[in-house]
Design a protein around this motif. Structure first.
Motif, PDB file in Angstrom:
ATOM      1  N   PRO A 269       0.801  -1.235   0.000  1.00  0.00           N
ATOM      2  CA  PRO A 269       0.000   0.000   0.000  1.00  0.00           C
ATOM      3  C   PRO A 269       0.831   1.281   0.000  1.00  0.00           C
ATOM      4  N   GLU A 270       2.156   1.158  -0.206  1.00  0.00           N
ATOM      5  CA  GLU A 270       3.021   2.331  -0.083  1.00  0.00           C
ATOM      6  C   GLU A 270       2.624   3.463  -1.032  1.00  0.00           C
ATOM      7  N   GLU A 271       2.235   3.113  -2.265  1.00  0.00           N
ATOM      8  CA  GLU A 271       1.853   4.127  -3.244  1.00  0.00           C
ATOM      9  C   GLU A 271       0.344   4.157  -3.513  1.00  0.00           C
ATOM     10  N   LEU A 272      -0.316   3.061  -3.253  1.00  0.00           N
ATOM     11  CA  LEU A 272      -1.757   2.968  -3.531  1.00  0.00           C
ATOM     12  C   LEU A 272      -2.395   1.968  -2.575  1.00  0.00           C
ATOM     13  N   SER A 273      -3.425   2.403  -1.860  1.00  0.00           N
ATOM     14  CA  SER A 273      -4.186   1.495  -1.006  1.00  0.00           C
ATOM     15  C   SER A 273      -5.375   0.949  -1.791  1.00  0.00           C
ATOM     16  N   ILE A 274      -5.693  -0.318  -1.559  1.00  0.00           N
ATOM     17  CA  ILE A 274      -6.827  -0.962  -2.242  1.00  0.00           C
ATOM     18  C   ILE A 274      -7.661  -1.711  -1.212  1.00  0.00           C
ATOM     19  N   VAL A 275      -8.988  -1.528  -1.285  1.00  0.00           N
ATOM     20  CA  VAL A 275      -9.894  -2.246  -0.382  1.00  0.00           C
ATOM     21  C   VAL A 275     -10.967  -2.965  -1.190  1.00  0.00           C
ATOM     22  N   GLY A 276     -11.484  -4.028  -0.604  1.00  0.00           N
ATOM     23  CA  GLY A 276     -12.572  -4.778  -1.232  1.00  0.00           C
ATOM     24  C   GLY A 276     -13.793  -4.804  -0.338  1.00  0.00           C
ATOM     25  N   PHE A 277     -14.620  -5.832  -0.523  1.00  0.00           N
ATOM     26  CA  PHE A 277     -15.864  -5.956   0.252  1.00  0.00           C
ATOM     27  C   PHE A 277     -16.312  -7.412   0.202  1.00  0.00           C
ATOM     28  N   GLU A 278     -16.705  -7.983   1.326  1.00  0.00           N
ATOM     29  CA  GLU A 278     -17.303  -9.311   1.505  1.00  0.00           C
ATOM     30  C   GLU A 278     -16.423 -10.269   2.299  1.00  0.00           C
ATOM     31  N   ASN A 279     -15.091 -10.055   2.310  1.00  0.00           N
ATOM     32  CA  ASN A 279     -14.184 -10.981   3.006  1.00  0.00           C
ATOM     33  C   ASN A 279     -14.266 -12.383   2.403  1.00  0.00           C
ATOM     34  N   SER A 280     -14.275 -12.449   1.091  1.00  0.00           N
ATOM     35  CA  SER A 280     -14.276 -13.727   0.382  1.00  0.00           C
ATOM     36  C   SER A 280     -12.850 -14.269   0.348  1.00  0.00           C
ATOM     37  N   PRO A 281     -12.654 -15.520  -0.092  1.00  0.00           N
ATOM     38  CA  PRO A 281     -11.292 -16.053  -0.209  1.00  0.00           C
ATOM     39  C   PRO A 281     -10.362 -15.182  -1.057  1.00  0.00           C
ATOM     40  N   PHE A 282     -10.920 -14.423  -2.015  1.00  0.00           N
ATOM     41  CA  PHE A 282     -10.093 -13.510  -2.801  1.00  0.00           C
ATOM     42  C   PHE A 282      -9.291 -12.585  -1.888  1.00  0.00           C
ATOM     43  N   THR A 292     -11.023  -5.284   3.889  1.00  0.00           N
ATOM     44  CA  THR A 292     -12.349  -5.581   3.321  1.00  0.00           C
ATOM     45  C   THR A 292     -13.427  -5.426   4.391  1.00  0.00           C
ATOM     46  N   ALA A 293     -14.651  -5.814   4.066  1.00  0.00           N
ATOM     47  CA  ALA A 293     -15.751  -5.857   5.034  1.00  0.00           C
ATOM     48  C   ALA A 293     -16.221  -7.295   5.127  1.00  0.00           C
ATOM     49  N   ASP A 294     -16.301  -7.806   6.329  1.00  0.00           N
ATOM     50  CA  ASP A 294     -16.679  -9.200   6.532  1.00  0.00           C
ATOM     51  C   ASP A 294     -18.193  -9.353   6.458  1.00  0.00           C
ATOM     52  N   GLN A 295     -18.657  -9.980   5.387  1.00  0.00           N
ATOM     53  CA  GLN A 295     -20.080 -10.255   5.191  1.00  0.00           C
ATOM     54  C   GLN A 295     -20.282 -11.758   5.348  1.00  0.00           C
ATOM     55  N   PRO A 296     -20.859 -12.223   6.468  1.00  0.00           N
ATOM     56  CA  PRO A 296     -20.964 -13.667   6.743  1.00  0.00           C
ATOM     57  C   PRO A 296     -22.073 -14.327   5.928  1.00  0.00           C
ATOM     58  N   ASN A 297     -21.815 -14.551   4.640  1.00  0.00           N
ATOM     59  CA  ASN A 297     -22.862 -15.025   3.734  1.00  0.00           C
ATOM     60  C   ASN A 297     -23.440 -16.377   4.143  1.00  0.00           C
ATOM     61  N   ASP A 298     -22.594 -17.292   4.652  1.00  0.00           N
ATOM     62  CA  ASP A 298     -23.133 -18.594   5.053  1.00  0.00           C
ATOM     63  C   ASP A 298     -24.071 -18.454   6.242  1.00  0.00           C
ATOM     64  N   GLN A 299     -23.737 -17.587   7.181  1.00  0.00           N
ATOM     65  CA  GLN A 299     -24.605 -17.347   8.341  1.00  0.00           C
ATOM     66  C   GLN A 299     -25.905 -16.670   7.922  1.00  0.00           C
ATOM     67  N   ILE A 300     -25.790 -15.697   7.018  1.00  0.00           N
ATOM     68  CA  ILE A 300     -26.973 -15.009   6.503  1.00  0.00           C
ATOM     69  C   ILE A 300     -27.905 -16.006   5.817  1.00  0.00           C
ATOM     70  N   ALA A 301     -27.329 -16.899   5.007  1.00  0.00           N
ATOM     71  CA  ALA A 301     -28.123 -17.880   4.275  1.00  0.00           C
ATOM     72  C   ALA A 301     -28.785 -18.873   5.215  1.00  0.00           C
ATOM     73  N   GLU A 302     -28.063 -19.317   6.239  1.00  0.00           N
ATOM     74  CA  GLU A 302     -28.646 -20.265   7.192  1.00  0.00           C
ATOM     75  C   GLU A 302     -29.794 -19.621   7.961  1.00  0.00           C
ATOM     76  N   ASN A 303     -29.602 -18.371   8.343  1.00  0.00           N
ATOM     77  CA  ASN A 303     -30.662 -17.634   9.037  1.00  0.00           C
ATOM     78  C   ASN A 303     -31.893 -17.488   8.145  1.00  0.00           C
ATOM     79  N   ALA A 304     -31.663 -17.150   6.880  1.00  0.00           N
ATOM     80  CA  ALA A 304     -32.770 -16.992   5.932  1.00  0.00           C
ATOM     81  C   ALA A 304     -33.534 -18.300   5.754  1.00  0.00           C
ATOM     82  N   THR A 305     -32.804 -19.414   5.693  1.00  0.00           N
ATOM     83  CA  THR A 305     -33.439 -20.720   5.489  1.00  0.00           C
ATOM     84  C   THR A 305     -34.235 -21.144   6.714  1.00  0.00           C
ATOM     85  N   ASN A 306     -33.707 -20.910   7.894  1.00  0.00           N
ATOM     86  CA  ASN A 306     -34.459 -21.213   9.119  1.00  0.00           C
ATOM     87  C   ASN A 306     -35.747 -20.397   9.172  1.00  0.00           C
ATOM     88  N   LEU A 307     -35.649 -19.144   8.763  1.00  0.00           N
ATOM     89  CA  LEU A 307     -36.828 -18.282   8.727  1.00  0.00           C
ATOM     90  C   LEU A 307     -37.841 -18.797   7.715  1.00  0.00           C
TER      91      LEU A 307
END
Length: 343
Positions: A269-282, A292-307
């Motif tokens: 990041p010395e010359e350029l900082s880069i950020v992403g989103f989702e906290n995927s394996p990438f 990045t931002a940690d978006q717990p997609n598996d937890q979200i999906a499990e919650n949605a399915t239980n609902l």
């Protein structure tokens, strides 16, 4: 010889109907009886035949995940979470990838629902953000839960899992501003996904709140793909006023932006900082690893399915709305703005 439901009922000293209620996770069974039945199921290694159960009764024990999303890691996490809930609750999962822009998409999904006798649908963007499509699915008397971007459900059509992309994006942008960055580029994801506009609005709001002018030249529109990251970063770095940081709408885009920067011998990041989103394996497979931002997609999906399953069983009558806000994860791709180097 394979154990049958009759064997379980005999060993647990209950009726076949009671065994069925326990297997289907119905609430009208006393805990002591449930424990006896489950002990017999385990002792006999009884495996319910879900397909036969669907055919034999009037109830369906299958739900479907309908999606159109180019992000493979997102889909894998969603399937993992949905499948986890299905296994725990005795349901089968039908996976249905398709093209949301197809002219006959409503007919395609309607046919699938009828032929497969699914009890419910888990919808993710862009399907969850298509109200006319949702209305038509509801006419089939199928239960629906939607996973959507935003902080407030847009309507009361179905229960929703809301992901606050705006707030998470605001926090990421503020992190860059706190590091001294004022020229922050933004690579937008696909326009058909509300997450793109929500993340863009979080970025612009953070700039406004810090009295930083919003430059349209620093905003590049693309898709949720590695290639968009490459092209977007090259376009931003070619600007007369170059960014000192690039916010990518997801980790795959960010990985592409990082790749482009490497090709141009730009130090991260010395010359350029880069950020992403989702906290995927990438975000963890690149070098340096991505903030990045940690978006717990598996937890979200499990919650949605239980609902969803609760609605299928009429255990939940209200259109519940659950909220998630992805959390900032700081890694090695961001640093303080350089005052003595130019890209």
């Amino acid at each position: 010889m394979k154990a049958t439901i009759n064997d379980v009922a005999k060993q647990a000293e209950v009726s076949i109907k009671t065994v069925s209620r326990v297997i289907n996770n119905e609430v009208s069974v006393r805990q002591a009886t449930r424990d006896k039945v489950l002990a017999a199921v385990k002792a006999l290694d009884y495996q319910p035949n879900l397909a036969a159960r669907n055919l034999a009764g009037t109830k369906s024990y299958s739900i479907a995940y309908v999606y159109d999303n180019p992000n493979a890691y997102y889909i894998i996490d969603m399937q993992k979470g949905i499948l986890s809930a299905c296994k725990k609750q005795g349901y089968e999962l039908l996976i249905h990838p398709c093209n949301a822009k197809a002219d006959n998409i409503t007919q395609e999904i309607s046919t699938m629902v009828k032929q497969s006798r699914v009890a419910g649908l888990v919808l993710t963007p862009p399907f969850s953000e298509m109200p006319e499509f949702v209305q038509q699915m509801k006419q089939l008397d199928v239960k629906i839960v939607r996973i959507m971007s935003g902080d407030v459900a847009p309507d009361d059509l179905t229960p929703c899992i809301m992901v606050n992309d705006h707030q998470a994006s605001y926090k990421i942008t503020q992190h860059l501003i706190d590091l001294g960055h004022r020229h922050i580029g933004f690579i937008v994801g696909g326009a058909e996904h509300k997450s793109s506009s929500e993340r863009l609005s979080g970025y612009t709001q953070a700039l406004k709140d810090n009295d930083i002018a919003i430059s349209e030249n620093l905003i590049v529109h693309g898709e949720y793909s590695f290639e968009s990251g490459v092209h977007g970063a090259k376009s931003l770095i070619a600007e007369e006023i170059k960014p000192t940081a690039i916010f990518s709408c997801n980790d795959e885009i960010a990985a592409g932006a990082l790749f482009a920067a490497r090709l141009m011998n730009i130090a991260i990041p010395e010359e350029l900082s880069i950020v992403g989103f989702e906290n995927s394996p990438f975000s963890r497979q690149t070098w340096p690893t991505l903030t990045t931002a940690d978006q717990p997609n598996d937890q979200i999906a499990e919650n949605a399915t239980n609902l969803l399953i609760a609605h299928v069983r009429n255990q939940s009558l209200k259109n519940i709305v659950t909220h998630y806000t992805p959390e900032l994860v700081v890694r090695n791709s961001t640093g303080r703005v350089s005052t003595d180097k130019n890209i």
